[in-house]
Scaffold this active site. Sequence first.
Site, PDB file in Angstrom:
ATOM      1  N   ASP A  88       0.820  -1.212   0.000  1.00 41.78           N
ATOM      2  CA  ASP A  88       0.000   0.000   0.000  1.00 41.78           C
ATOM      3  C   ASP A  88       0.864   1.278   0.000  1.00 41.78           C
ATOM      4  OD1 ASP A  88      -2.610   0.810   0.024  1.00 41.78           O
ATOM      5  OD2 ASP A  88      -2.877   0.659   2.190  1.00 41.78           O
ATOM      6  N   GLU A 111      -4.799   8.060  -0.076  1.00 40.34           N
ATOM      7  CA  GLU A 111      -5.344   7.457   1.143  1.00 40.34           C
ATOM      8  C   GLU A 111      -4.324   7.420   2.285  1.00 40.34           C
ATOM      9  OE1 GLU A 111      -6.931   3.451   0.821  1.00 40.34           O
ATOM     10  OE2 GLU A 111      -7.905   3.656   2.765  1.00 40.34           O
ATOM     11  N   ASP A 167      -6.183   5.720  -4.605  1.00 43.87           N
ATOM     12  CA  ASP A 167      -6.266   4.622  -3.632  1.00 43.87           C
ATOM     13  C   ASP A 167      -5.196   3.618  -4.063  1.00 43.87           C
ATOM     14  OD1 ASP A 167      -6.822   2.646  -1.845  1.00 43.87           O
ATOM     15  OD2 ASP A 167      -8.994   2.838  -2.024  1.00 43.87           O
ATOM     16  N   ILE A 169      -4.016   0.779  -2.798  1.00 45.62           N
ATOM     17  CA  ILE A 169      -4.621  -0.563  -2.882  1.00 45.62           C
ATOM     18  C   ILE A 169      -6.034  -0.445  -2.343  1.00 45.62           C
ATOM     19  CG2 ILE A 169      -4.642  -2.970  -2.137  1.00 45.62           C
ATOM     20  CD1 ILE A 169      -1.717  -2.995  -1.954  1.00 45.62           C
ATOM     21  N   ASP A 170      -6.982  -0.490  -3.253  1.00 47.33           N
ATOM     22  CA  ASP A 170      -8.374  -0.532  -2.835  1.00 47.33           C
ATOM     23  C   ASP A 170      -8.735  -2.010  -2.708  1.00 47.33           C
ATOM     24  OD1 ASP A 170     -10.951   0.431  -2.284  1.00 47.33           O
ATOM     25  OD2 ASP A 170     -11.562   0.091  -4.361  1.00 47.33           O
ATOM     26  N   THR A 172      -8.185  -3.800   0.403  1.00 52.51           N
ATOM     27  CA  THR A 172      -7.063  -4.418   1.152  1.00 52.51           C
ATOM     28  C   THR A 172      -7.475  -5.781   1.703  1.00 52.51           C
ATOM     29  OG1 THR A 172      -7.735  -2.999   2.973  1.00 52.51           O
ATOM     30  CG2 THR A 172      -5.779  -2.350   1.828  1.00 52.51           C
ATOM     31  N   HIS A 262     -18.989  -3.185   4.843  1.00 55.64           N
ATOM     32  CA  HIS A 262     -18.818  -2.078   3.888  1.00 55.64           C
ATOM     33  C   HIS A 262     -20.095  -1.785   3.105  1.00 55.64           C
ATOM     34  CE1 HIS A 262     -14.186  -2.941   3.612  1.00 55.64           C
ATOM     35  NE2 HIS A 262     -14.583  -2.540   4.801  1.00 55.64           N
ATOM     36  N   SER A 286     -13.237  -4.176  -3.760  1.00 56.28           N
ATOM     37  CA  SER A 286     -12.578  -3.067  -4.483  1.00 56.28           C
ATOM     38  C   SER A 286     -13.391  -2.490  -5.639  1.00 56.28           C
ATOM     39  CB  SER A 286     -11.198  -3.495  -5.005  1.00 56.28           C
ATOM     40  OG  SER A 286     -11.322  -4.191  -6.239  1.00 56.28           O
ATOM     41  N   LYS A 289     -15.563  -3.889  -8.875  1.00 50.60           N
ATOM     42  CA  LYS A 289     -17.022  -3.991  -9.089  1.00 50.60           C
ATOM     43  C   LYS A 289     -17.480  -2.987 -10.152  1.00 50.60           C
ATOM     44  CE  LYS A 289     -17.887  -3.608  -4.551  1.00 50.60           C
ATOM     45  NZ  LYS A 289     -16.577  -3.902  -4.003  1.00 50.60           N
ATOM     46  N   ARG A 303     -24.100  -0.441  -3.221  1.00 47.76           N
ATOM     47  CA  ARG A 303     -23.269  -0.202  -2.033  1.00 47.76           C
ATOM     48  C   ARG A 303     -24.130   0.592  -1.049  1.00 47.76           C
ATOM     49  NH1 ARG A 303     -17.794  -0.484  -1.627  1.00 47.76           N
ATOM     50  NH2 ARG A 303     -16.860   0.478   0.183  1.00 47.76           N
ATOM     51  N   ASP A 316     -12.162   6.034  -3.142  1.00 46.23           N
ATOM     52  CA  ASP A 316     -12.830   4.738  -3.307  1.00 46.23           C
ATOM     53  C   ASP A 316     -13.806   4.728  -4.477  1.00 46.23           C
ATOM     54  OD1 ASP A 316     -11.677   3.129  -1.327  1.00 46.23           O
ATOM     55  OD2 ASP A 316     -12.963   3.959   0.236  1.00 46.23           O
TER      56      ASP A 316
HETATM   57  N1  LIG Z   1     -18.250   1.166   6.991  1.00 44.76           N
HETATM   58  C1  LIG Z   1     -17.854   1.266   5.732  1.00 44.76           C
HETATM   59  N2  LIG Z   1     -18.756   1.490   4.751  1.00 44.76           N
HETATM   60  C2  LIG Z   1     -18.376   1.589   3.460  1.00 44.76           C
HETATM   61  N3  LIG Z   1     -17.081   1.485   3.047  1.00 44.76           N
HETATM   62  C3  LIG Z   1     -16.139   1.268   3.968  1.00 44.76           C
HETATM   63  C4  LIG Z   1     -16.463   1.143   5.356  1.00 44.76           C
HETATM   64  N4  LIG Z   1     -15.308   0.920   6.036  1.00 44.76           N
HETATM   65  C5  LIG Z   1     -14.313   0.923   5.116  1.00 44.76           C
HETATM   66  N5  LIG Z   1     -14.807   1.135   3.883  1.00 44.76           N
HETATM   67  C6  LIG Z   1     -14.090   1.273   2.620  1.00 44.76           C
HETATM   68  O1  LIG Z   1     -14.382   0.155   1.800  1.00 44.76           O
HETATM   69  C7  LIG Z   1     -13.282   0.014   0.930  1.00 44.76           C
HETATM   70  C8  LIG Z   1     -13.289  -1.345   0.307  1.00 44.76           C
HETATM   71  O2  LIG Z   1     -14.467  -1.486  -0.401  1.00 44.76           O
HETATM   72  P1  LIG Z   1     -14.979  -2.906  -0.881  1.00 44.76           P
HETATM   73  O3  LIG Z   1     -15.713  -3.535   0.256  1.00 44.76           O
HETATM   74  O4  LIG Z   1     -15.868  -2.534  -2.003  1.00 44.76           O
HETATM   75  O5  LIG Z   1     -13.787  -3.681  -1.283  1.00 44.76           O
HETATM   76  C9  LIG Z   1     -12.101   0.245   1.810  1.00 44.76           C
HETATM   77  O6  LIG Z   1     -11.026   0.653   1.005  1.00 44.76           O
HETATM   78  P2  LIG Z   1      -9.531   0.077   1.287  1.00 44.76           P
HETATM   79  O7  LIG Z   1      -9.558  -1.376   1.055  1.00 44.76           O
HETATM   80  O8  LIG Z   1      -8.740   0.863   0.300  1.00 44.76           O
HETATM   81  O9  LIG Z   1      -9.236   0.449   2.710  1.00 44.76           O
HETATM   82  C10 LIG Z   1     -12.585   1.345   2.760  1.00 44.76           C
HETATM   83  O10 LIG Z   1     -12.187   2.645   2.357  1.00 44.76           O
HETATM   84 MG   LIG Z   2     -10.240   1.921  -0.804  1.00 43.29          MG
END
Ligand SMILES: Nc1ncnc2c1ncn2[C@@H]1O[C@H](COP(=O)(O)O)[C@@H](OP(=O)(O)O)[C@H]1O
Ligand SMILES: [Mg+2]
Length: 376
Positions: A88, A111, A167, A169-170, A172, A262, A286, A289, A303, A316
């Site tokens: 990252d 980020e 971002d 690494i989106d 993670t 998320h 990430s 999608k 989402r 994001d």
């Molecule tokens: N409560 C929440 N609701 C929505 N998104 C969230 C969340 N907590 C963290 N995230 C975000 O969801 C991203 C990942 O999305 P997804 O679930 O689609 O893979 C994370 O990015 P990172 O992985 O860069 O930290 C983070 O920024």
């Molecule tokens: Mg992200």
Amino acid sequence: MSGKLQIIKSLGVFSQACAKRLEVPYCSRQLIASRLLSTSHIVYLEKERAVAIEAVERASRVCKAVFKQLVNEETLTKKDKSPVTVADFSAQAVVNSVLEKHFPNDPIVGEEDSKDLQGEDGRVLRERVVELVNTAVDKPMSAEDVLCAIDRGQYEGGSSGRHWTLDPIDGTKGFLRGEQFAVCLALIVDGQVRLGVVGCPNLPFDMSKPEGDKGVLAVAVQGQGAFQRKLNADSELEQRIMVSNVEDACNASFCESVEAGHSNHSDNAKIAELLGISKQSVRMDSQCKYIAVARGDADIYLRLPVDSKYVEKIWDHAAGNIIIHEAGGHVTDINGEPLDFSKGRTLSANKGVIAANSNIFETVLAAVQTTLANKY
Ligand SMILES: Nc1ncnc2c1ncn2[C@@H]1O[C@H](COP(=O)(O)O)[C@@H](OP(=O)(O)O)[C@H]1O
Ligand SMILES: [Mg+2]
């Protein structure tokens, strides 16, 4: 030199690349130039597009190397989060240093920051990051250079001027599970996303061949359509991508986050039921999608908020958002409002995200609003 002649001359170096993207055989400079002049926006952000692709490809290479190790080496357990942390920080340093070289005055909303890499406490992590970064840049970078590059991502964003958002690494959690993750970079001008590049090192290039080549780079510039090419391949050939043309929401497939923390899986399921969708949701981490919807692998991305407090971050969504629009789809929040990237580092004016092809978008939005009625 007349203005027109000047434009034609300046197009010379771009004409072959443009020909590829326009899916026309490479023909005379003059013919391409006349096409470009008749649709002058096509050359808009050409240098930014090329630089963003280079930055994302370099960072994706770094991430992929760590990812492979994580998946293959028994010594690294998936509970150990340090590999993704190293990748990252390294990816942010690599992208920011490429941007600095070509656009030294452009600020970046990234980020990460370098706090965890500072001082004696951060020494081990810092050394690993510096080593990794130096596998991906042309000019050697010292530890100080690397920390500075990471901290170029501290810009507060906003509604005027231009800035990038990254971002590194989106997804993670997907990275740690050996599944999907993405390197996402976008350019925002006066609060509007104008360019987006998403590198998906682990996404099949062709979803109908899930075991085939992996690694997709998706790119879109406003007004020029969305394209995909193979990530870090010798060939720069690009294919235009388009959302699906499903017309009846009941035949749609939808995708959602793997992480229930998320995106609200139970609300998503209620909406799918209301729409008469019988296909199982596709769960994926990430901004992959957004790419799945942009190229018609899935028809809807939901989402939905899990609580009223979480505020989405611009990094994001910015790149994925423009790629969907340029692929002919639609993106809004749960209230039908466009995502507003002019508010700083977060999407503070929005709640949740819905993306779908234009045929079914209004139906999906209505189902979301019926299901969530006054919940947020
Ligand atoms: N409560 C929440 N609701 C929505 N998104 C969230 C969340 N907590 C963290 N995230 C975000 O969801 C991203 C990942 O999305 P997804 O679930 O689609 O893979 C994370 O990015 P990172 O992985 O860069 O930290 C983070 O920024
Ligand atoms: Mg992200």
